[in-house]
Scaffold this motif. Structure first.
Motif, PDB file in Angstrom:
ATOM      1  N   VAL A 148      19.556  -8.518  -1.958  1.00 34.03           N
ATOM      2  CA  VAL A 148      18.536  -7.459  -3.015  1.00 34.03           C
ATOM      3  C   VAL A 148      18.486  -6.054  -2.786  1.00 34.03           C
ATOM      4  N   SER A 149      19.018  -5.235  -3.825  1.00 36.56           N
ATOM      5  CA  SER A 149      19.196  -4.163  -3.649  1.00 36.56           C
ATOM      6  C   SER A 149      18.017  -2.983  -3.602  1.00 36.56           C
ATOM      7  N   ARG A 150      17.896  -1.911  -3.186  1.00 37.81           N
ATOM      8  CA  ARG A 150      16.837  -0.962  -3.119  1.00 37.81           C
ATOM      9  C   ARG A 150      16.362  -0.840  -4.391  1.00 37.81           C
ATOM     10  N   ARG A 151      17.340  -0.629  -5.665  1.00 36.51           N
ATOM     11  CA  ARG A 151      17.132  -0.319  -7.106  1.00 36.51           C
ATOM     12  C   ARG A 151      16.471  -1.471  -7.437  1.00 36.51           C
ATOM     13  N   ALA A 152      16.595  -2.614  -7.049  1.00 37.57           N
ATOM     14  CA  ALA A 152      15.962  -3.839  -7.596  1.00 37.57           C
ATOM     15  C   ALA A 152      14.603  -3.830  -7.339  1.00 37.57           C
ATOM     16  N   VAL A 153      14.253  -3.739  -5.857  1.00 35.25           N
ATOM     17  CA  VAL A 153      12.894  -3.635  -5.607  1.00 35.25           C
ATOM     18  C   VAL A 153      12.124  -2.506  -6.001  1.00 35.25           C
ATOM     19  N   ALA A 154      12.798  -1.499  -6.316  1.00 38.40           N
ATOM     20  CA  ALA A 154      11.879  -0.397  -6.892  1.00 38.40           C
ATOM     21  C   ALA A 154      11.570  -0.614  -8.373  1.00 38.40           C
ATOM     22  N   ALA A 155      12.776  -1.124  -9.013  1.00 36.52           N
ATOM     23  CA  ALA A 155      12.446  -1.457 -10.307  1.00 36.52           C
ATOM     24  C   ALA A 155      11.133  -2.544 -10.523  1.00 36.52           C
ATOM     25  N   ASP A 156      11.255  -3.485  -9.736  1.00 37.71           N
ATOM     26  CA  ASP A 156      10.295  -4.504  -9.794  1.00 37.71           C
ATOM     27  C   ASP A 156       8.948  -4.146  -9.614  1.00 37.71           C
ATOM     28  N   LEU A 157       8.796  -3.080  -8.475  1.00 40.19           N
ATOM     29  CA  LEU A 157       7.711  -3.032  -8.108  1.00 40.19           C
ATOM     30  C   LEU A 157       6.819  -1.806  -9.220  1.00 40.19           C
ATOM     31  N   ASP A 158       7.699  -1.113  -9.847  1.00 40.24           N
ATOM     32  CA  ASP A 158       7.145  -0.287 -10.882  1.00 40.24           C
ATOM     33  C   ASP A 158       6.950  -1.047 -12.163  1.00 40.24           C
ATOM     34  N   ALA A 159       7.759  -2.042 -12.268  1.00 41.23           N
ATOM     35  CA  ALA A 159       7.253  -2.891 -13.551  1.00 41.23           C
ATOM     36  C   ALA A 159       5.978  -3.726 -13.377  1.00 41.23           C
ATOM     37  N   LEU A 160       5.825  -3.974 -12.006  1.00 41.35           N
ATOM     38  CA  LEU A 160       4.336  -4.898 -11.681  1.00 41.35           C
ATOM     39  C   LEU A 160       3.181  -3.833 -11.924  1.00 41.35           C
ATOM     40  N   ALA A 161       3.623  -2.657 -11.181  1.00 34.92           N
ATOM     41  CA  ALA A 161       2.500  -1.741 -11.398  1.00 34.92           C
ATOM     42  C   ALA A 161       1.916  -1.259 -12.694  1.00 34.92           C
ATOM     43  N   ALA A 162       2.803  -1.249 -13.804  1.00 30.89           N
ATOM     44  CA  ALA A 162       2.730  -1.178 -15.038  1.00 30.89           C
ATOM     45  C   ALA A 162       1.762  -2.115 -15.557  1.00 30.89           C
ATOM     46  N   ALA A 163       2.335  -3.428 -15.254  1.00 33.17           N
ATOM     47  CA  ALA A 163       1.646  -4.782 -15.839  1.00 33.17           C
ATOM     48  C   ALA A 163       0.423  -4.830 -15.327  1.00 33.17           C
ATOM     49  N   TRP A 164       0.139  -4.556 -14.115  1.00 33.58           N
ATOM     50  CA  TRP A 164      -1.173  -4.680 -13.331  1.00 33.58           C
ATOM     51  C   TRP A 164      -1.989  -3.528 -13.341  1.00 33.58           C
ATOM     52  N   ALA A 165      -1.626  -2.370 -13.851  1.00 37.52           N
ATOM     53  CA  ALA A 165      -2.335  -1.131 -13.634  1.00 37.52           C
ATOM     54  C   ALA A 165      -2.456  -0.963 -12.183  1.00 37.52           C
ATOM     55  N   TRP A 166      -1.620  -1.009 -11.460  1.00 41.11           N
ATOM     56  CA  TRP A 166      -1.754  -1.148 -10.003  1.00 41.11           C
ATOM     57  C   TRP A 166      -1.286   0.571  -9.358  1.00 41.11           C
ATOM     58  N   THR A 167      -2.407   1.068  -8.897  1.00 49.01           N
ATOM     59  CA  THR A 167      -2.347   2.567  -8.414  1.00 49.01           C
ATOM     60  C   THR A 167      -2.865   2.847  -7.022  1.00 49.01           C
TER      61      THR A 167
END
Length: 468
Positions: A148-167
């Protein structure tokens, strides 16, 4: 990748609390940098992933050093542990203060101290560099290492932050293992990217969840079932913003009891070691029992029949779920044969899961194609649908359905059910037939005290099949 460590989100002495051990992000960065100083240049570092501050320090240290991190389950048996260490090529094993190196481990052990400090500056690795090598459950042989690349981790966490309004205003609470995507990537690295406060409870008990005072909670269905059974604990979560369930389907009765006691309708999401989290209910969208929602930003899905043709999104057609997007892994370590089996010629990852997609794009996971799509008497039956019907019975607390070999039907629907003893197998079979099509009723019901599960709460259906 872990932007909150670099400032800009504020800090506090207890920005991270892991099984009672409090750390600021500044302190974590200093301790992880000291670990990175020792890891730098290694081919990979294995981390004995207990739920401790030392584990978090070691994982972050590996990421700072640009060294692939290999989380090692602390309860792994000698055979599994030796395979992971050998297959990953890990050159070092990180252990916490006072932790014993498992017998038979021959690579050098590096003690990691959360109280250590270093101000060394390590260069930021390339986004495509490997962050983690996560080992699958190994249900079809020896575990495979998903790169699992750094890019994939970052992309997933950003996508979940957007989906869950995670701040950064959130306090994330969970007590999940730190060698899986759910507990480690979402539950630790997510907090270090969004800047949210993190409380890891050690063990995910209802009392620990109730006392944590979080706004955002992660759990697997087993955790939520226990919370729902503890009325006081469930009611204490009324002040939370989001309850997230994953790693296995959340039974509808548990969903409904959590809602009744806490006022919270849980969010479900779907993912795999190889894909991270690809589909989720959104914080600002409908929270539908039994559904995992829609694809997150940067991910696409498709549903194919056995002949490879696309299936309609009609809420009824059952097919194989395939995904593609920024969150996917780079392949299996040293396993081109497994890569060839897992990817289509046009670049889609075969999840091995079967699903139904509605006209509104909501996904419902039926289960694994290998064990949850039952072909009986010419019909295709989703095990998850039968399990949900069984759990609707007031005497049933848990259920798992498999397709056992049958000379007449091809496969027979067999249900393993945990009950309070006030119902018979024949009654349960009739109960299902009244709610679903008659051909979906269990041909045999086995009453058991409990179902075999792995650390993430998933039922070990292949173990049940050997008993059928």
């Amino acid at each position: 990748m872990l932007t909150a460590l670099r400032g800009g989100h504020g800090d506090a002495p207890d920005a991270l609390r892991i099984d009672g051990h409090a750390m600021s992000r500044e302190r974590l960065l200093a301790a992880a940098t000291a670990a990175a100083d020792r890891f730098a240049g290694a081919s990979a570092v294995a981390v004995l992933a207990r739920p401790t501050a030392a584990t978090v320090t070691a994982v972050v240290g590996g990421l700072l050093a640009g060294v692939p991190v290999v989380p090692l389950p602390p309860d792994a048996g000698p055979k599994e542990r030796d395979h992971i260490l050998r297959d990953s090529g890990a050159a070092l094993l990180a252990v916490g203060p006072g932790e014993q190196v498992p017998d038979g481990v021959t690579i050098p052990a590096v003690p990691v101290d959360p109280a250590a400090r270093s101000a060394t500056t390590h260069p930021e690795p390339e986004p495509g560099a490997t962050a983690l090598v996560l080992y699958t459950s190994g249900t079809t042989g020896a575990p495979k290492g998903a790169v699992v690349s750094r890019r994939a981790v970052a992309a997933d966490l950003d996508a979940l932050a957007a989906a869950w309004a995670w701040t950064a205003e959130d306090t994330l609470v969970h007590g999940l293992p730190l060698f899986h995507v759910h507990g480690l990537v979402l539950g630790v690295l997510g907090a270090l990217r969004t800047g949210s406060r993190l409380v890891h409870t050690g063990r995910p008990t209802p009392a620990a969840y109730a006392a944590a005072g979080g706004t955002l909670y992660f759990g697997v269905p087993t955790v939520w079932s226990r919370v729902a059974a503890d009325e006081a604990a469930a009611r204490s979560l009324a002040g939370a913003r989001l309850l997230v369930s994953g790693s296995a389907p959340l039974p509808v009765p548990v969903f409904e009891r959590l809602q009744a006691l806490s006022g919270q309708r849980p969010i479900e999401r779907y993912g795999m070691t190889e894909t991270l989290i690809t589909v989720s209910t959104r914080a600002d969208g409908e929270r539908r029992p039994g559904s995992v929602g829609i694809p997150v930003e940067g991910v696409r899905t498709r549903l194919l029949g056995e002949d490879g043709t696309p299936l309609p999104h009609d809420g009824e057609s059952v097919g194989e779920l395939q995904v593609r997007g920024a969150t996917l892994f780079d392949g299996y370590l040293g396993r081109p044969d497994a890569d060839a089996q897992s990817w289509t010629d046009d670049g889609w990852f075969r999840t091995g899961d079967v699903a139904v997609v509605g006209a509104d794009g909501f996904h419902r996971i039926v289960g694994r194609a290998s064990v949850d799509l039952i072909k009986s008497g010419g019909f295709k039956i989703g095990a998850g649908e039968v399990e949900a019907a069984l759990r609707d019975h007031p005497a049933v607390s848990d259920a798992a359905v498999v397709g056992a070999p049958d000379t007449d039907l091809g496969q027979a629907v067999v249900a393993y059910v945990v009950t309070d003893g006030a119902v018979t197998g024949d009654q349960l079979s009739a109960f299902v037939a009244d709610r679903l099509s008659v051909h979906k009723r269990p041909r045999r019901v086995v009453l058991v005290d409990e179902l075999p599960r792995n650390a993430m709460g998933k039922v070990l259906k292949k173990q049940l099949l050997t008993e059928s």
